[in-house]
Design an enzyme around this catalytic site. Structure first.
Site, short mmCIF file in Angstrom:
data_model
loop_
_atom_site.label_atom_id
_atom_site.label_comp_id
_atom_site.label_asym_id
_atom_site.label_seq_id
_atom_site.Cartn_x
_atom_site.Cartn_y
_atom_site.Cartn_z
CD GLU A 187 -3.60 -6.09 2.88
OE1 GLU A 187 -4.44 -5.41 3.52
OE2 GLU A 187 -2.40 -5.82 2.86
CD GLU B 150 -2.81 -1.09 2.44
OE1 GLU B 150 -2.39 -0.63 3.50
OE2 GLU B 150 -3.97 -1.54 2.30
C1 BGP Z 1 -4.23 -2.87 5.41
C2 BGP Z 1 -2.85 -3.43 5.81
C3 BGP Z 1 -2.91 -4.72 6.51
C4 BGP Z 1 -4.15 -4.94 7.37
C5 BGP Z 1 -5.41 -4.28 6.84
C6 BGP Z 1 -6.56 -4.28 7.84
O1 BGP Z 1 -4.10 -1.52 5.16
O2 BGP Z 1 -2.06 -3.61 4.64
O3 BGP Z 1 -1.71 -4.82 7.25
O4 BGP Z 1 -3.90 -4.67 8.68
O5 BGP Z 1 -5.16 -2.96 6.42
O6 BGP Z 1 -6.47 -3.15 8.67
P1 BGP Z 1 -6.58 -3.27 10.25
O7 BGP Z 1 -5.64 -4.36 10.65
O8 BGP Z 1 -6.17 -1.93 10.75
O9 BGP Z 1 -8.01 -3.60 10.57
#
Ligand code: BGP
Length: 505
Positions: A386, A191
């Site tokens: 993701e 990201e």
């Molecule tokens: C994305 C990241 C991940 C993951 C996801 C969910 O931006 O690449 O690492 O964590 O977000 O977010 P969170 O864990 O804050 O709920």
């Protein structure tokens, strides 16, 4: 149409990152990373992203002097570092063909600027990828997933300092040379657009370290340095290992106009462009005019070296990976409109969509819109790396987790994805659901925002047995993958309770 038909080499997988699962934060020579400075702060409203993601030099000093792991969730993770063989075995039993993971830079170069790599770190990751290959799982390797060595922050100002480009290049080339026989798919920076939203956890930038600079200048200079570093690694791979596929990665939170007022459409277009600028640069190989104009308007001057433009032009990525969780609305004037949350951004509430416990609005069609928009923009292979639902799962007394809410999230998003491949002519390399075992949430530093297909007995204070228990969603995903590349539509209509572990095979 009775079934979805996708290409036989489609990669069905799961995804996580080193700092969110490994633990072993100071073992076998690993140095401190920025992730080891992020603590679970119960007093914080993690959905107030500005506050939740800002860190001060004083807080970093506290982190350095506190060697405990209590509430430092990313220091213990779920102890994947010692459990990786069993975890990979459990995940392989679902029939996955891909596992997206990241390499902790500080496990390879503990201080980031070390002369020699830490051999124990190299051997650990070699063992992890060998374990994956034992089950014919393709590793999808992220080189930097919010975990740069802390020393680069304290002694070089992290990505703001041009020398970090060279340190990243050395790190990346060392691990690619060491692992290229087992790892064909690479993503340099997770990201890469997130530096704008959370500059510390993304790129190690601490505002109070730049009293004389306009912090926006610092962020965009660091952004440029990341582009140069990433492009040089893409070029290195293309020249040295032609069979490697190396992508770029952005955050695709879909944005819709709050209503049909053309000013809101314009605002939506501008917001989406502010993210697509990052993939534009890494796919088209140059800064788009609209970004250059914006930087000029805001008096932001990026210092470049003579070869930078050439490096970026020659180092364009092979595919576009992206994360997708939810969508938001926007308006040119949000006064009085209800705010909604998404992946570390706020937006305007969309009354047509449900929301997760963390207020992220659940929008499967938004995933299909992301696929169409990105494919139409670039005509390059896409990769969903993701997609998942953070929820406060409950472990029953007989060690089950009936997460039908996660099954319906995955079912609806995967159906939209499959429809897009079949009907919209999208070239999609794979789908990695976000969540292997439970992990430490990136923005909240808690495990109680659970994403895994496998539950881990651990709480936000770090107490628990670390035992693993398969959730109902584990069996649902296993059943889905059992169809290979021809999935009957009827599978998506099966009642969710059929995947209760008491009945599942
Ligand atoms: C994305 C990241 C991940 C993951 C996801 C969910 O931006 O690449 O690492 O964590 O977000 O977010 P969170 O864990 O804050 O709920």
């Amino acid at each position: 149409m009775k079934s979805y038909q996708i290409n036989p080499d489609f990669l069905w997988g799961v995804a996580t990152s080193a700092n969110q699962v490994e633990g072993g934060w100071n073992e076998d020579g690993k140095g401190m990373s920025i992730a080891d400075c992020l603590r679970y702060r119960p007093e914080l409203d993690v959905t107030n992203y500005k506050v939740a993601n800002t860190i001060t030099s004083k807080q970093v000093e506290e982190a350095v002097s506190d060697l405990s792991t209590k509430r430092w969730g990313k220091r213990h993770g779920v102890d994947f570092y010692h459990n990786y063989r069993d975890d990979i075995k459990q995940l392989a039993a679902m029939g996955i063909s891909a596992f997206r993971f990241s390499i902790s830079w500080a496990r390879i170069f503990p201080n980031g600027d070390d002369e020699e790599p830490n051999q124990a770190g190299l051997d650990y990751y070699l063992d992890v990828v060998k374990e994956m290959k034992k089950y014919n799982i393709e590793p999808i390797m992220t080189l930097s997933h919010y975990e740069i060595p802390l020393n680069l922050v304290l002694n070089y100002d992290a990505w703001y300092d041009r020398r970090v480009i060279g340190f990243f290049e050395k790190f990346a080339k060392t691990v690619i040379d060491y692992l290229h026989g087992y790892v064909k798919y690479w993503i340099p920076i997770n990201e890469i657009d997130s530096i704008i939203r959370h500059p510390f956890s993304s790129a190690g930038l601490i505002e109070d370290r730049f009293p004389r600079e306009n912090f926006k200048n610092v962020i965009y200079q660091a952004m440029h340095n990341q582009f140069v570093a990433s492009a040089r690694i893409v070029k290195y791979c293309h020249e040295t290992y032609p069979d490697i596929k190396i992508g770029c990665m952005i955050t695709s939170t879909m944005v819709y106009p709050y209503n049909s007022d053309p000013r809101n459409i314009l605002r939506t277009t501008e917001l989406m462009r502010s993210v697509y600028a990052f993939s534009d640069i890494q796919i088209r190989g140059k800064y788009p005019k609209y970004l250059l104009n914006k930087l000029k308007e805001e008096d932001i001057e990026i210092k470049k070296q003579p070869d930078d433009d050439e490096d970026i032009k020659d180092g364009t990525a092979d595919f576009i990976a992206f994360s997708y969780y939810s969508s938001v609305c926007t308006a040119y004037d949000t006064t009085g409109l209800q705010v909604t949350k998404a992946n570390r951004i706020n937006g305007v509430y969309n009354k047509y969509l449900p929301e997760s416990e963390w207020g992220w609005q659940i929008d499967p069609i938004g995933l299909r819109v992301s696929l169409i928009t990105l494919y139409d923009r670039y005509q390059k292979p896409l990769f969903i790396v993701e997609n998942g639902l953070g929820a406060s799962d409950v472990l029953t007394s007989d060690h089950k987790v009936h997460d039908d809410y996660r099954i319906s999230y995955l079912r609806d998003h995967i159906q939209e994805m499959l429809t897009s491949v079949m009907e919209d002519g999208i070239e999609l390399m794979g789908y990695c659901m976000w969540g292997t075992t439970d992990m430490i949430s990136a923005s909240s530093n808690k495990i109680s925002k659970r994403y895994g297909l496998i539950y881990v007995d651990l709480d936000d204070e770090g107490n628990g047995s670390y035992k693993r228990y398969r959730k109902d969603s584990y069996y649902w995903y296993k059943a889905l993958l059992s169809f290979g590349n021809k999935i009957p539509l009827s599978f998506f209509d099966r009642p969710l309770e059929n995947f209760d572990t008491s009945t599942a095979s």
